[in-house]
Design a protein around this motif. Sequence first.
Motif, short mmCIF file in Angstrom:
data_model
loop_
_atom_site.label_atom_id
_atom_site.label_comp_id
_atom_site.label_asym_id
_atom_site.label_seq_id
_atom_site.Cartn_x
_atom_site.Cartn_y
_atom_site.Cartn_z
N GLY A 1 0.81 -1.14 -0.07
CA GLY A 1 -0.06 -0.20 -0.05
C GLY A 1 0.95 1.04 -0.13
O GLY A 1 0.54 2.20 -0.64
N PHE A 2 2.10 1.26 0.78
CA PHE A 2 2.70 2.37 0.81
C PHE A 2 3.41 2.54 -0.65
O PHE A 2 3.64 3.49 -1.33
N ARG A 3 3.89 1.52 -1.11
CA ARG A 3 4.53 1.38 -2.54
C ARG A 3 3.72 2.19 -3.53
O ARG A 3 4.42 2.97 -4.30
N LYS A 4 2.51 1.79 -3.42
CA LYS A 4 1.63 2.25 -4.48
C LYS A 4 1.03 3.63 -4.15
O LYS A 4 0.97 4.50 -4.99
N THR A 5 1.07 4.18 -2.88
CA THR A 5 0.59 5.63 -2.71
C THR A 5 1.73 6.60 -2.44
O THR A 5 1.13 7.75 -2.77
N VAL B 1 -5.04 14.25 3.10
CA VAL B 1 -6.38 13.48 3.31
C VAL B 1 -7.50 14.18 2.36
O VAL B 1 -8.35 13.44 1.86
N ALA B 2 -7.35 15.60 2.26
CA ALA B 2 -8.64 16.30 1.61
C ALA B 2 -8.43 15.88 0.07
O ALA B 2 -9.40 15.75 -0.60
N PRO C 1 -2.74 5.40 2.62
CA PRO C 1 -3.16 4.43 1.62
C PRO C 1 -4.37 3.65 1.63
O PRO C 1 -4.77 3.22 2.77
N ARG C 2 -5.22 3.60 0.67
CA ARG C 2 -6.37 3.03 0.67
C ARG C 2 -6.35 1.50 0.80
O ARG C 2 -5.69 0.79 0.56
N GLY C 3 -7.35 1.23 2.00
CA GLY C 3 -7.34 -0.46 2.52
C GLY C 3 -6.28 -0.74 3.41
O GLY C 3 -6.54 -1.96 3.89
N SER C 4 -5.60 0.30 3.78
CA SER C 4 -4.36 -0.27 4.77
C SER C 4 -4.84 -0.46 6.17
O SER C 4 -4.64 -1.28 6.85
N ALA C 5 -6.10 0.35 6.37
CA ALA C 5 -6.57 0.22 7.64
C ALA C 5 -6.99 -1.14 8.09
O ALA C 5 -6.90 -1.70 9.31
N GLY C 6 -7.53 -1.96 7.30
CA GLY C 6 -7.77 -3.24 7.37
C GLY C 6 -6.80 -4.32 7.62
O GLY C 6 -7.16 -5.38 8.06
N PHE C 7 -5.58 -3.95 7.49
CA PHE C 7 -4.29 -4.87 7.77
C PHE C 7 -3.84 -4.47 9.16
O PHE C 7 -2.80 -5.08 9.75
N LEU C 8 -4.32 -3.37 9.98
CA LEU C 8 -3.79 -2.81 11.09
C LEU C 8 -4.59 -3.19 12.19
O LEU C 8 -5.97 -3.44 12.18
#
Length: 204
Positions: free
Chosen positions: A125-129, A172-173, A179-186
């Motif tokens: 996610g970091f690499r892409k964002t 954020v704005a 990174p999108r979707g990263s919250a689900g991995f934390l």
Amino acid sequence: MLYETITVTVLPGTQTKVLADLHPLLLSLNDGGTFLGCWVSEIGPLNQIIILRAFVLMDDLAGARQALLESGLFPDRAIGVRDVSYQSWRGLPFLPCVQPGEYGKVYEIRTYHVRPGHLSDVAEGFRKTLPGRTPLSPLLTAMYSLDGPARFAHIWPYGSLDERARIRREAVAAGIWPPRGSAGFLTEDMRSQVVVPVAFSPLR
């Protein structure tokens, strides 16, 4: 690149003395590591000194850690040290190695606990964002833990706290961070610490 963070927790009122003792020690270590940074905490857990070192070889990192643990070179409780903890990290392979230099007056260290088996997802996610985020402000490094619980840490320098707040709002704005979707991995254990470089820190 391999990194080691050393967190020295001191008793209130002893930070200046401990730093005076740490300064020559950090400059004199000849154990295969490179001294990169030394900060003191301003926001988040207080009375802490954070040290960052880099290693190329895991054997060097392990040997240096063992030597420090056995030698007692770090200042002891008599002059204010309450605790010393060590963490080992590996930098993300697509990021450049940290180089000493002047990057900012304040640094933010963000550390996330990662759900088991998902370190690679967070890194991806970091690499892409990052290409969309770093034009707003540079990333010093991002890395994942090699010991203890699975953690992911990233360090951001800023010119000031106001600049940090403004850039984070803009990111954020604009929808370019986090990174999108990263919250689900934390997990819910996510920490932020704002630190300030000391006068002798190679990272400023």
